[in-house]
Design a protein around this motif. Structure first.
Motif, PDB file in Angstrom:
ATOM      1  N   ARG A 159       0.844  -1.191   0.000  1.00 17.28           N
ATOM      2  CA  ARG A 159       0.000   0.000   0.000  1.00 17.28           C
ATOM      3  C   ARG A 159       0.883   1.246   0.000  1.00 17.28           C
ATOM      4  NH1 ARG A 159      -5.243  -1.800   0.596  1.00 17.28           N
ATOM      5  NH2 ARG A 159      -5.641   0.267  -0.206  1.00 17.28           N
ATOM      6  N   LEU A 160       1.004   1.919   1.135  1.00 15.98           N
ATOM      7  CA  LEU A 160       1.840   3.127   1.170  1.00 15.98           C
ATOM      8  C   LEU A 160       3.322   2.768   1.137  1.00 15.98           C
ATOM      9  CD1 LEU A 160       2.106   6.190   1.592  1.00 15.98           C
ATOM     10  CD2 LEU A 160       2.004   5.773   4.030  1.00 15.98           C
ATOM     11  N   ARG A 194      -7.388  -6.381 -11.196  1.00 20.29           N
ATOM     12  CA  ARG A 194      -8.090  -5.152 -10.831  1.00 20.29           C
ATOM     13  C   ARG A 194      -7.807  -4.060 -11.860  1.00 20.29           C
ATOM     14  NH1 ARG A 194      -7.095  -1.377  -5.577  1.00 20.29           N
ATOM     15  NH2 ARG A 194      -7.599   0.519  -6.701  1.00 20.29           N
ATOM     16  N   ARG A 224     -12.268   0.973 -15.007  1.00 18.97           N
ATOM     17  CA  ARG A 224     -12.681   1.760 -16.164  1.00 18.97           C
ATOM     18  C   ARG A 224     -11.682   2.856 -16.492  1.00 18.97           C
ATOM     19  NH1 ARG A 224     -16.642   3.089 -19.486  1.00 18.97           N
ATOM     20  NH2 ARG A 224     -16.432   5.332 -19.382  1.00 18.97           N
ATOM     21  N   ARG A 225     -11.168   3.501 -15.444  1.00 18.00           N
ATOM     22  CA  ARG A 225     -10.284   4.632 -15.682  1.00 18.00           C
ATOM     23  C   ARG A 225      -9.037   4.194 -16.457  1.00 18.00           C
ATOM     24  NH1 ARG A 225      -7.459   8.554 -11.217  1.00 18.00           N
ATOM     25  NH2 ARG A 225      -5.735   9.118 -12.553  1.00 18.00           N
ATOM     26  N   ILE A 284     -13.485  11.525 -16.420  1.00 16.21           N
ATOM     27  CA  ILE A 284     -12.198  10.868 -16.597  1.00 16.21           C
ATOM     28  C   ILE A 284     -11.862  10.813 -18.080  1.00 16.21           C
ATOM     29  CG2 ILE A 284     -12.286   9.499 -14.501  1.00 16.21           C
ATOM     30  CD1 ILE A 284     -13.234   7.161 -16.206  1.00 16.21           C
ATOM     31  N   PHE A 290       0.964   7.659  -5.473  1.00 15.46           N
ATOM     32  CA  PHE A 290       1.196   8.679  -4.460  1.00 15.46           C
ATOM     33  C   PHE A 290      -0.065   9.150  -3.755  1.00 15.46           C
ATOM     34  CE2 PHE A 290       4.783   8.852  -7.402  1.00 15.46           C
ATOM     35  CZ  PHE A 290       5.762   8.458  -6.513  1.00 15.46           C
ATOM     36  N   THR A 291      -1.060   9.654  -4.497  1.00 16.19           N
ATOM     37  CA  THR A 291      -2.208  10.179  -3.747  1.00 16.19           C
ATOM     38  C   THR A 291      -3.057   9.053  -3.173  1.00 16.19           C
ATOM     39  OG1 THR A 291      -3.399  10.395  -5.792  1.00 16.19           O
ATOM     40  CG2 THR A 291      -2.401  12.376  -4.931  1.00 16.19           C
ATOM     41  N   ARG A 292      -3.121   7.889  -3.848  1.00 12.97           N
ATOM     42  CA  ARG A 292      -3.990   6.827  -3.332  1.00 12.97           C
ATOM     43  C   ARG A 292      -3.247   5.812  -2.507  1.00 12.97           C
ATOM     44  NH1 ARG A 292      -7.971   7.015  -8.366  1.00 12.97           N
ATOM     45  NH2 ARG A 292      -8.459   9.170  -7.906  1.00 12.97           N
ATOM     46  N   GLN A 293      -1.965   6.006  -2.371  1.00  9.98           N
ATOM     47  CA  GLN A 293      -1.168   5.162  -1.490  1.00  9.98           C
ATOM     48  C   GLN A 293      -1.360   3.688  -1.788  1.00  9.98           C
ATOM     49  OE1 GLN A 293      -2.224   6.359   2.450  1.00  9.98           O
ATOM     50  NE2 GLN A 293      -1.506   8.436   2.171  1.00  9.98           N
ATOM     51  N   ASN A 294      -1.326   3.320  -3.066  1.00  8.98           N
ATOM     52  CA  ASN A 294      -1.458   1.917  -3.427  1.00  8.98           C
ATOM     53  C   ASN A 294      -0.318   1.553  -4.363  1.00  8.98           C
ATOM     54  OD1 ASN A 294      -2.232  -0.627  -4.153  1.00  8.98           O
ATOM     55  ND2 ASN A 294      -4.399  -0.119  -4.279  1.00  8.98           N
TER      56      ASN A 294
END
Lengths: 411, 303
Positions: free
Chosen positions: B54-55, B69, B74-75, B253, B267-271
């Motif tokens: 994750r992070l 996943r 979709r994005r 999107i 970075f922003t989603r910490q994945n």
């Protein structure tokens, strides 16, 4: 003579000693807009006045999404700052787990933070395995519908008092050439507005089932179907609002181009800067005027572990200062947010803030989605929401199905 | 070897490894950095794309879960589609426009230097600046649309950045404005390297100018085209800053690109796991395009 000399020597020693202890403490945050910068300057002023340490301002321009990766990069990369802002909740969870944050438990017990901080859920968000790692400093709530009196006057209709009236008044506004609902095009705003509608229209139980217990069945159920339909309606009302940033959208209300905006209480700072008066020039409906509830998100400060006793002492002093009554009042009045302790007096607060304080005192509060969902899940929901809000052909049913899938996968 | 065993004077051939020893020693740091940073970093990324990091990275393998996943998001699919459309259109247009402008400049026109400077100037700007400039120009309330409307065409509509169907056109306009100049200059250099006698010969043979370009000049400029192609393609794959500056992926999107998906998830989603899976897919895509090309280049050289 000898005595005076030795006395002089001691005093000079003491002063030399205290000078050596003075630490330049770098504090990073993403507060750069007018009201925000003024608020954080209050912390800096109090820190410089009341301690011998110096506040080194490390503002990072851009919203949290830009600033957080930089902060995390510095902490994990071995160049930690003295203190840093995060939102309450799970953003810094793994940093704490990895042992990169200073344990504040001793200070917290000494100063009885458990009794001071209200609501206690804020301190729970700072707690991991019974230890406290952050100082909550303010409460920001999302659940506000802001209304421009000028727009409604010019359209010749009364200012609405709840969401249904707001929707009913929309055609009159459109006839007058105004945009009923101002909405910035950024995903977090669209997702936030949806969250507000969910609490107001689906009710607290359904909202908690989805956001806290991550129950996908409720997310796919009839309560949320209503929310998605209302969101589709709101989407149509905001179709012509061509702005990106939230403060540009708020500005449409200030200039009377738009009727309303669903936005957190930080929007109030913009009204204040423009010299508008709550209740006369604009009004606010907590919980869309349907369910008077606020969520208690907000900001907290974390103190990265630095292997230096002097720095650590300065960090603890800052932590203690941020929660002090004086700092809480000075900071929150400028910021437009609510204080995290119930025992301070905010006489200077305006009508909208006072309503927020009343709701807070009455205990009609919920945790913020940032506290309950991971950034990863929040991000997936934002992707879906922004597509839904910007495409008029995206049906409410499709959006709800995808939403339930994301909730089912949430961690 | 056999001669040496018989005891004749051993004339050892110089060991290949030690030839040009000093230059090889000088290259060692570069080789190490290359291996460590690029190859090592790539392997590390691919390995961690199979974990649930994750992070912070951790070795907790989950098989192909991140990839499953990724390809059901979709994005990501929209990003791939956008990049393909942007890539093909921008490739065709930069090459054609670049060549056309170069050919026109090569006709010994007046003020050639001035025109060349004007066309090349946008390239001196970063994509961020380009994006911001065009964001303002394409803004319906301040830019082209409002100017044309104020000139007496109140029904004129041009707001590509606020329309999901047209947003790629907005990006392409800015991208082409910025990138065509460089390709033009490269093509111009290629045209200038063509021997004057060839032009004379075709004139004697009475071949029309446009035909000369197509059947004589362009085939002679093949190396120049390859260089331009590599430059343009690498620019397309790493498309990121232009999108961030102009639309930040919006509306909705509809202008997302793979590089932005990677950045956001990392970075922003910490994945990290998901972001690494996406960047591995980008690497695979680049490899699919580059490996056949490199293979062909090397085979040609060997022949």
């Amino acid at each position: 003579m000898k005595k005076t000399l030795s006395l002089l020597a001691t005093t000079s020693l003491i002063s030399a000693g205290s000078a050596a202890c003075a630490v330049d403490l770098e504090v990073t945050h993403w507060w750069t807009s007018g009201g925000e910068a003024a608020a954080v300057a209050e912390f800096a002023r109090l820190f410089n006045e009341n301690t011998e340490h110096t506040w080194v301002d490390g503002a990072i321009a851009g919203a949290g999404g830009t600033a957080r990766p930089i902060m995390i990069g510095r902490i994990t990369g071995g160049d930690p700052m003295g203190a840093t802002q995060f939102n309450h909740g799970r953003q810094a969870e793994e940093l704490v787990e990895a042992g990169l944050m200073l344990d504040l438990t001793d200070l917290a017990e000494e100063e009885d933070w458990r009794d001071i901080v209200n609501p206690p859920s804020l301190l729970d968000s700072c707690t991991l395995d019974g230890r406290i790692y952050c100082v909550p400093i303010n409460i920001h709530s999302w659940q506000w519908l802001w209304l421009s009196h000028q727009a409604y006057e010019e359209a010749g209709v009364d200012v609405p008092t709840n969401w249904d009236e707001f929707v009913a008044a929309a055609p009159a506004l459109e006839e007058a050439g105004k945009i009923p609902l101002a909405m910035g095009g950024q995903p977090w705003q669209q997702n936030g507005a949806f969250g507000v509608m969910a609490i107001a229209l689906a009710g607290i139980e359904a909202w908690e089932a989805v956001n806290v217990d991550q129950n996908a069945e409720v997310a796919a159920g009839p309560e949320f179907a209503r929310v998605f339909e209302a969101a589709a309606e709101a989407r149509a009302l905001s179709a012509r609002s061509n702005v990106q940033d939230w403060n540009q959208a708020t500005n449409m209300l200030i200039t009377g181009q738009a009727g309303g905006q669903i936005m957190g209480d930080w929007a109030q700072g913009e009204f204040q800067v423009a010299g508008l008066v709550a209740g006369e020039d604009y009004s606010c409906l907590p919980g869309l005027g349907v369910n008077e509830i606020i969520s208690t998100g907000g900001d907290a400060f974390y103190f990265p572990k630095i292997d230096n006793a002097e720095t650590e002492a300065a960090q603890l002093e800052l932590a203690s200062l941020m929660l002090s009554q004086e700092a809480q009042v000075a900071f929150n009045l400028k910021k437009g947010s609510l204080p995290v302790r119930g025992d301070v007096d905010l006489e200077a607060a305006n009508d909208c803030m006072k309503r927020g304080l009343e709701i807070l005192a009455s205990g009609n509060i919920l945790p913020d989605a940032n506290q309950t969902l991971s950034p990863d899940t929040q991000g997936q929901i934002e992707d879906m929401m922004t597509e839904f809000w910007s495409d008029q052909n995206y049906t409410a049913e499709d959006a709800q199905r995808l939403y339930a899938e994301i909730i089912a996968r949430a961690d | 070897m056999s001669r040496a065993r018989r005891g004749t004077a051993p004339v050892r051939p110089p060991i290949r490894l030690f030839r040009n020893l000093s230059s090889k020693i000088a290259a060692i740091p570069m080789v190490l950095v290359g291996l460590g940073v690029f190859v090592g970093g790539t392997i590390w990324t691919v390995v961690y794309s199979f974990t649930d990091s994750r992070l912070l990275p951790r070795l907790q393998f989950v098989g192909f879960e991140q990839y499953e996943r990724l390809w059901s998001t979709r994005r990501w699919l929209v990003s791939i589609e956008n990049l393909a459309i942007y890539g093909i259109v921008s490739l065709v247009f930069t090459m054609c426009l670049g060549f056309l402008l170069a050919a026109l400049l090569d006709r010994k026109i007046r003020f050639e230097d001035t025109f060349r400077t004007i066309f090349l100037y946008p390239f001196a700007l970063s994509f961020i600046v380009t994006g911001l400039v065009w964001q303002w120009l394409l803004n319906p309330d301040f830019g082209i649309q409002s100017v044309v409307r104020s000139m007496g065409f109140p029904n004129f509509n041009f707001d590509p950045l606020y329309n999901s169907d047209l947003v790629l056109i907005g990006l392409l306009i800015a991208g082409l404005w910025q990138g065509t100049g460089l390709i033009m200059v490269i093509m111009l250099a290629g045209l200038r390297s063509i021997d004057e006698d060839i032009w004379k010969a075709t004139r004697v043979d009475g071949i029309p100018i446009w035909k000369t370009y197509i059947i004589v000049i362009i085939p002679m400029m093949k190396p120049v085209f390859v260089t331009a192609l590599v430059l343009v393609t690498s620019g397309i794959v790493k498309l990121y800053d232009l999108v961030v500056a102009m639309t930040s992926g919006g509306p909705g999107i509809s202008s997302e690109v793979p590089a932005k998906y990677v950045y956001d998830t990392l970075f922003t989603r910490q994945n990290l796991g998901q972001g690494f899976a996406a960047s591995t897919m980008m690497l695979v895509t680049v490899a699919i395009i580059l490996i056949p090309w490199a293979y062909m280049q090397f085979r040609e050289k060997r022949q």
